[in-house]
Design a protein around this motif. Structure first.
Motif, mmCIF file in Angstrom:
data_model
loop_
_atom_site.group_PDB
_atom_site.id
_atom_site.type_symbol
_atom_site.label_atom_id
_atom_site.label_comp_id
_atom_site.label_asym_id
_atom_site.label_seq_id
_atom_site.Cartn_x
_atom_site.Cartn_y
_atom_site.Cartn_z
ATOM 1 N N LYS A 157 45.015 -53.924 -47.503
ATOM 2 C CA LYS A 157 43.975 -53.509 -46.542
ATOM 3 C C LYS A 157 43.461 -54.698 -45.728
ATOM 4 N N THR A 158 44.390 -55.536 -45.291
ATOM 5 C CA THR A 158 44.078 -56.727 -44.503
ATOM 6 C C THR A 158 45.008 -56.726 -43.286
ATOM 7 N N ALA A 185 37.317 -52.389 -47.360
ATOM 8 C CA ALA A 185 36.907 -52.479 -48.762
ATOM 9 C C ALA A 185 36.120 -51.231 -49.137
ATOM 10 N N ASP A 186 35.878 -51.078 -50.439
ATOM 11 C CA ASP A 186 35.152 -49.917 -50.947
ATOM 12 C C ASP A 186 33.660 -50.188 -51.127
ATOM 13 N N LYS A 222 36.390 -60.508 -49.999
ATOM 14 C CA LYS A 222 37.689 -60.544 -49.336
ATOM 15 C C LYS A 222 37.634 -61.383 -48.059
ATOM 16 N N GLU A 276 32.635 -56.196 -52.275
ATOM 17 C CA GLU A 276 34.080 -56.423 -52.216
ATOM 18 C C GLU A 276 34.493 -56.943 -50.840
ATOM 19 N N LEU A 277 33.886 -56.390 -49.795
ATOM 20 C CA LEU A 277 34.204 -56.815 -48.438
ATOM 21 C C LEU A 277 33.901 -58.295 -48.237
#
Length: 370
Positions: free
Chosen positions: A324-325, A348-349, A357, A353-354
């Protein structure tokens, strides 16, 4: 349609990349033959600040738009007189490209913006107390043309050109909202994003969506967005940059009459991107769904200090291994310190988390020279 764009930078490039799935022809005017749009459009080398160049470029187009606001608005007004559609219209571009007119627009239309003072020349006495923000009337872009004066000694670097002086806001968060309006009067607003700036470069570093704001803050922003669209009196896509102060009040910092860095995460983070929305505005189509699909963020890829020359991206292969990047490069062959060369979007969820990352990606990749 023949769609003409003044400016051939990365915003135009990403717009064309998105819109190529439709059946239109895209024309670009830019002074740099190696600009980001040169190889994906019908390219014309010329000066978008020159009256004759803009007029010659735009006269046979169905619609003319901008991906940078520092263009010749007199030529755009003449194109309008000749029946060429200009979006956004020349009047609102003229207001936005001059900080003095922009501030007076907010004041007249009761759009909350920090108190200000206008300085036309070096001989005028400054009334505002320190600390204050000085913004050059014209030419500012990507953090340039803005400086903070905190103490008496800072007056030594005071710019002598026409400027706006603003009272310094006690900022809690920097926010942005992207709004769109088509010729039918339909409007759509993207979810508010939170901007984290690089204090050294005065450039956007991270962009986070959705912003961590209260219902009361969202209500203020919705009212500001509607006030702006009502009074701008033009179709277009606009980025409204905002301050949330520590007392919970929202202020307009400034507005861009175009696609914007603070909307890049919408490429993967929203049901439709700002680039899709802009296409629909230009074509007067039904506006797109702007719903956020989760938590999304963006990291600017900016030229590292002390590197000048042919660009090299260190660590990009490691980034491409991450889930997811999404990497977006701007087609620029030469790097220099502080130059925007691309960006990376992350999904992200959760907000936690975002951020993890984004910080991880920032640690992995660097823009250097060969």
């Amino acid at each position: 349609m023949k769609i003409g764009i003044l400016g051939g930078g990365q915003l135009g490039r990403m717009f064309i990349q998105e819109a190529l799935k439709y059946d239109d022809d895209f024309y670009v005017l830019d002074p740099n033959p190696d600009c980001s749009c040169a190889n994906i459009s019908h390219f014309t080398q010329g000066n978008f600040n020159d009256y004759d160049d803009v007029l010659a470029f735009g006269k046979d187009k169905d619609v003319v738009t901008v991906e940078i606001e520092h263009v010749n608005v007199e030529a755009l007004a003449e194109l309008e007189n000749r029946g060429v559609k200009v979006i956004p219209n020349s009047k609102i571009i003229k207001i936005i490209q001059q900080k003095i007119l922009q501030k007076e627009f907010y004041q007249f239309n009761q759009i909350p913006s920090p108190e200000f003072e206008i300085i036309w020349n070096a001989d005028e006495k400054v009334i505002f107390p320190l600390p204050l923000v000085q913004k050059l009337n014209t030419g500012g872009y990507d953090g340039r043309g803005v400086q903070i004066l905190k103490e008496e000694g800072d007056y030594e670097k005071f710019w002598k050109e026409p400027s706006v002086l603003e009272q310094l806001v006690d900022i809690d968060k920097e926010l942005s909202v992207i709004v769109a309006k088509n010729e039918n009067g339909e409007t759509k607003t993207f979810p508010v994003t939170e901007m984290v700036a690089d204090p050294k470069l005065n450039l956007l570093d991270f962009n986070i969506c959705p912003a961590d704001i209260s219902v009361e803050t969202q209500i203020q922003i919705d009212e500001i967005a509607q006030q702006f669209l009502d009074n701008a009196n033009s179709p277009g896509l606009f980025a409204i940059e905002l301050f949330l102060d520590k007392k919970g009040k929202v202020w307009v910092n400034e507005t861009a009459p175009r696609l914007h860095n603070s909307g890049h995460q919408s490429q993967e983070g929203n049901a439709n991107s700002q680039f899709e929305q802009f296409y629909r505005v230009l074509k007067n189509l039904p506006l797109a769904d702007t719903t956020a699909v989760g938590f999304s963020g963006m990291l600017n890829l900016v030229g590292e200090e002390n590197y000048l020359g042919k660009v090299k991206y260190q660590g990009l292969e490691e980034v491409l291994k991450l889930p997811k990047t999404y990497v977006h490069l701007y087609g620029k062959t030469e790097t220099k310190p502080g130059r925007k060369m691309g960006h990376i979007n992350v999904l992200a969820d959760s907000r936690e988390e975002l951020m993890e990352k984004l910080i991880q990606v920032k640690s992995l990749v660097k823009v250097v020279a060969e």
